[in-house]
Design a protein around this motif. Structure first.
Motif, PDB file in Angstrom:
ATOM      1  N   HIS A  63      12.285   3.314  -5.707  1.00  0.00           N
ATOM      2  CA  HIS A  63      11.199   3.615  -6.644  1.00  0.00           C
ATOM      3  C   HIS A  63      11.504   3.246  -8.092  1.00  0.00           C
ATOM      4  O   HIS A  63      10.639   3.430  -8.962  1.00  0.00           O
ATOM      5  N   LEU A  64      12.691   2.753  -8.375  1.00  0.00           N
ATOM      6  CA  LEU A  64      13.080   2.476  -9.753  1.00  0.00           C
ATOM      7  C   LEU A  64      13.816   1.143  -9.823  1.00  0.00           C
ATOM      8  O   LEU A  64      14.669   0.850  -8.974  1.00  0.00           O
ATOM      9  N   ASP A  65      13.512   0.331 -10.826  1.00  0.00           N
ATOM     10  CA  ASP A  65      14.177  -0.957 -11.041  1.00  0.00           C
ATOM     11  C   ASP A  65      15.521  -0.685 -11.713  1.00  0.00           C
ATOM     12  O   ASP A  65      15.586  -0.438 -12.922  1.00  0.00           O
ATOM     13  N   LEU A  66      16.590  -0.710 -10.923  1.00  0.00           N
ATOM     14  CA  LEU A  66      17.910  -0.380 -11.449  1.00  0.00           C
ATOM     15  C   LEU A  66      18.371  -1.385 -12.503  1.00  0.00           C
ATOM     16  O   LEU A  66      19.027  -1.007 -13.483  1.00  0.00           O
ATOM     17  N   ASP A  67      18.028  -2.655 -12.320  1.00  0.00           N
ATOM     18  CA  ASP A  67      18.426  -3.666 -13.306  1.00  0.00           C
ATOM     19  C   ASP A  67      17.731  -3.423 -14.651  1.00  0.00           C
ATOM     20  O   ASP A  67      18.348  -3.557 -15.710  1.00  0.00           O
ATOM     21  N   ALA A  68      16.446  -3.050 -14.600  1.00  0.00           N
ATOM     22  CA  ALA A  68      15.714  -2.780 -15.840  1.00  0.00           C
ATOM     23  C   ALA A  68      16.263  -1.541 -16.539  1.00  0.00           C
ATOM     24  O   ALA A  68      16.378  -1.505 -17.770  1.00  0.00           O
ATOM     25  N   LEU A  69      16.619  -0.546 -15.760  1.00  0.00           N
ATOM     26  CA  LEU A  69      17.191   0.657 -16.351  1.00  0.00           C
ATOM     27  C   LEU A  69      18.520   0.344 -17.020  1.00  0.00           C
ATOM     28  O   LEU A  69      18.784   0.784 -18.155  1.00  0.00           O
ATOM     29  N   ARG A  70      19.343  -0.416 -16.339  1.00  0.00           N
ATOM     30  CA  ARG A  70      20.646  -0.765 -16.901  1.00  0.00           C
ATOM     31  C   ARG A  70      20.485  -1.564 -18.188  1.00  0.00           C
ATOM     32  O   ARG A  70      21.240  -1.370 -19.160  1.00  0.00           O
ATOM     33  N   ALA A  71      19.471  -2.439 -18.218  1.00  0.00           N
ATOM     34  CA  ALA A  71      19.231  -3.248 -19.414  1.00  0.00           C
ATOM     35  C   ALA A  71      18.767  -2.409 -20.601  1.00  0.00           C
ATOM     36  O   ALA A  71      18.912  -2.820 -21.750  1.00  0.00           O
ATOM     37  N   ALA A  72      18.213  -1.227 -20.326  1.00  0.00           N
ATOM     38  CA  ALA A  72      17.723  -0.359 -21.395  1.00  0.00           C
ATOM     39  C   ALA A  72      18.832   0.445 -22.058  1.00  0.00           C
ATOM     40  O   ALA A  72      18.594   1.108 -23.075  1.00  0.00           O
ATOM     41  N   ALA A  73      20.041   0.408 -21.494  1.00  0.00           N
ATOM     42  CA  ALA A  73      21.152   1.199 -22.048  1.00  0.00           C
ATOM     43  C   ALA A  73      21.509   0.719 -23.444  1.00  0.00           C
ATOM     44  O   ALA A  73      21.378  -0.461 -23.782  1.00  0.00           O
ATOM     45  N   GLY A  74      21.958   1.655 -24.275  1.00  0.00           N
ATOM     46  CA  GLY A  74      22.327   1.333 -25.644  1.00  0.00           C
ATOM     47  C   GLY A  74      23.828   1.267 -25.839  1.00  0.00           C
ATOM     48  O   GLY A  74      24.597   1.888 -25.092  1.00  0.00           O
TER      49      GLY A  74
END
Length: 433
Positions: A218-229
């Motif tokens: 249910h979640l795009d893991l690559d997109a989440l990882r890319a959002a990390a600061g």
């Protein structure tokens, strides 16, 4: 020390699904071969054990009220060698105390702002749709230095419900990272201090695997990882002075609340930890220099502890000649008696005169600042917290410390000292700077 980027998982309130998302993400990334370092914002013993089980790495507590910036910068060095950092917040994102401590109010937002981690906000959208966007927008605007990576919509009822909620988020420019339907099979059971401990969950491996698959679906893991600061640079961990060279440490389902950073600090200073299990009727190592009984759930095991003659007799013999200290549950076990929830009194170690009862429970919760009144560390200023449901029936011994809450108001849970025995409801987090 350069560390991987990070994200902080938070929410408007407790009970919205932060821990489920956190564990699912840790399990999903681990299944992909991504090494994630978990952290926990705030005073919590239980969630980090679940983090460790899901990630394969020890989770470390970070606390803006009890810890100074140098200590926090040292503790995040635990992420060295990882690919990503995920930290779980406590309560609501901005929830803390009115009086700031070492670096902040204890709010998860303090940690996010200090360390450079954008926030993934988990929203329980049951019973609402577009209105959830107003909540998200408020959280995005509350503190300019706290960046919102996006929201995870939790407990979505249907495709129509999801579409309406997404439309509200789009209207205010909030990114939706995922929409999660209800999944009862990955919910974790709770008791009065939070989740039932990880070591007491026989189905934990299955729950973590299912949670990981659920989140990955249910979640795009690559997109989440890319959002990390980007994470601030780490420094060498501050030294922690151990209470003794050889420490007999009670460790089982009744006595398990010890912060990992304290044990790591003690070991780094050369101390040797000698675990023993009171529930298995084991005795503290007689060659140890000190016995430490941590917090936990002695109230759930009071009858068994009272019947374990070897543990009782050996610990009494140890305490007659060497220092013995108890924190919260350990303090109750060191007392004369403990009344369980059914009203039955169980004889405890009797090293202190403390009598406690769970027959009439009342929650005691909050940060604590303690100044010790006796012993070799007399005058030490310590930061920690108190969280228990016990009622004190008697506390006749000399107080161990002068204890105040985060507002500076004295509290009656001063701890006790008698001979070489000491105890307190106060859980130590760090020395006050």
């Amino acid at each position: 020390m350069t560390l991987p980027p990070g994200l902080l998982i938070s929410a408007p309130a407790s009970g919205t699904g932060k821990t489920t998302l956190m564990l699912g993400l840790l399990a999903a990334f681990r299944a992909r071969g991504v090494t994630v370092q978990p952290f926990k914002s705030g005073p919590d013993y239980i969630d980090p054990a679940f983090h460790a089980a899901a990630s394969g790495r020890p989770s470390v507590n970070l606390d803006s009220w009890a810890m100074g910036p140098a200590r926090i910068a040292g503790l995040i060095s635990a992420a060295e060698g990882a690919d990503l950092i995920l930290a779980e917040g406590s309560m609501g994102l901005f929830d803390g105390v009115a009086q700031k401590g070492e670096t902040g109010s204890g709010a998860s937002a303090d940690i996010a702002a200090m360390l450079g981690w954008p926030v993934v906000l988990v929203l329980d959208v049951s019973g609402q749709a577009q209105s959830a966007a107003a909540t998200a927008l408020g959280f995005a605007m509350m503190r300019p230095e706290v960046r919102l990576a996006g929201v995870v919509l939790n407990r979505v009822a249907s495709p129509r419900h999801e579409a309406l909620t997404r439309a509200g988020m789009e209207a205010v420019g909030i990114k939706v990272l995922a929409a999660l339907p209800r999944r009862a099979s990955i919910e974790l059971p709770e008791r009065h201090l939070g989740l039932v401990q990880a070591e007491e969950q026989p189905d934990l491996t299955r729950i973590l695997a299912e949670a990981g698959s659920f989140i990955a679906d249910h979640l795009d893991l690559d997109a989440l990882r890319a959002a990390a600061g980007a994470t601030i640079p780490a420094t060498a961990p501050l030294k922690i002075t151990p209470p003794a060279q050889r420490i007999a440490l009670a460790r089982d389902a009744a006595f398990s609340f010890v912060y990992p950073h304290l044990l790591q600090g003690w070991r780094a200073a050369g101390a040797e930890i000698l675990p023993f299990s009171p529930l298995k009727d084991e005795a503290p190592d007689p060659t140890a220099d000190l016995c430490w009984l941590p917090g936990g759930y002695p109230e759930l095991h009071a009858g068994r502890l009272a019947a374990n003659a070897n543990f009782l007799q050996a610990t009494r013999a140890f305490a007659a000649h060497k220092p013995t200290h108890g924190e919260c549950g350990g303090y109750m076990a060191m007392g004369a008696g403990l009344v369980d929830a059914a009203g039955t009194r169980h004889e405890m170690l009797g090293l202190l005169g403390l009598e406690t009862s769970y027959a009439k429970r009342r929650m005691h919760l909050g940060y604590r600042l303690a100044e010790t009144l006796s012993g070799p560390a007399k005058g030490s200023r310590l930061r920690g917290h108190e969280f228990h449901y016990a009622t004190i029936l008697a506390q006749p011994d000399a107080p161990l410390a002068h204890v105040t809450d985060a507002t500076g108001t004295p509290v009656p849970e001063t701890g006790s000292t008698r001979g070489l025995a000491t105890g307190t409801f106060f859980h130590l987090i760090a020395e006050a700077t």
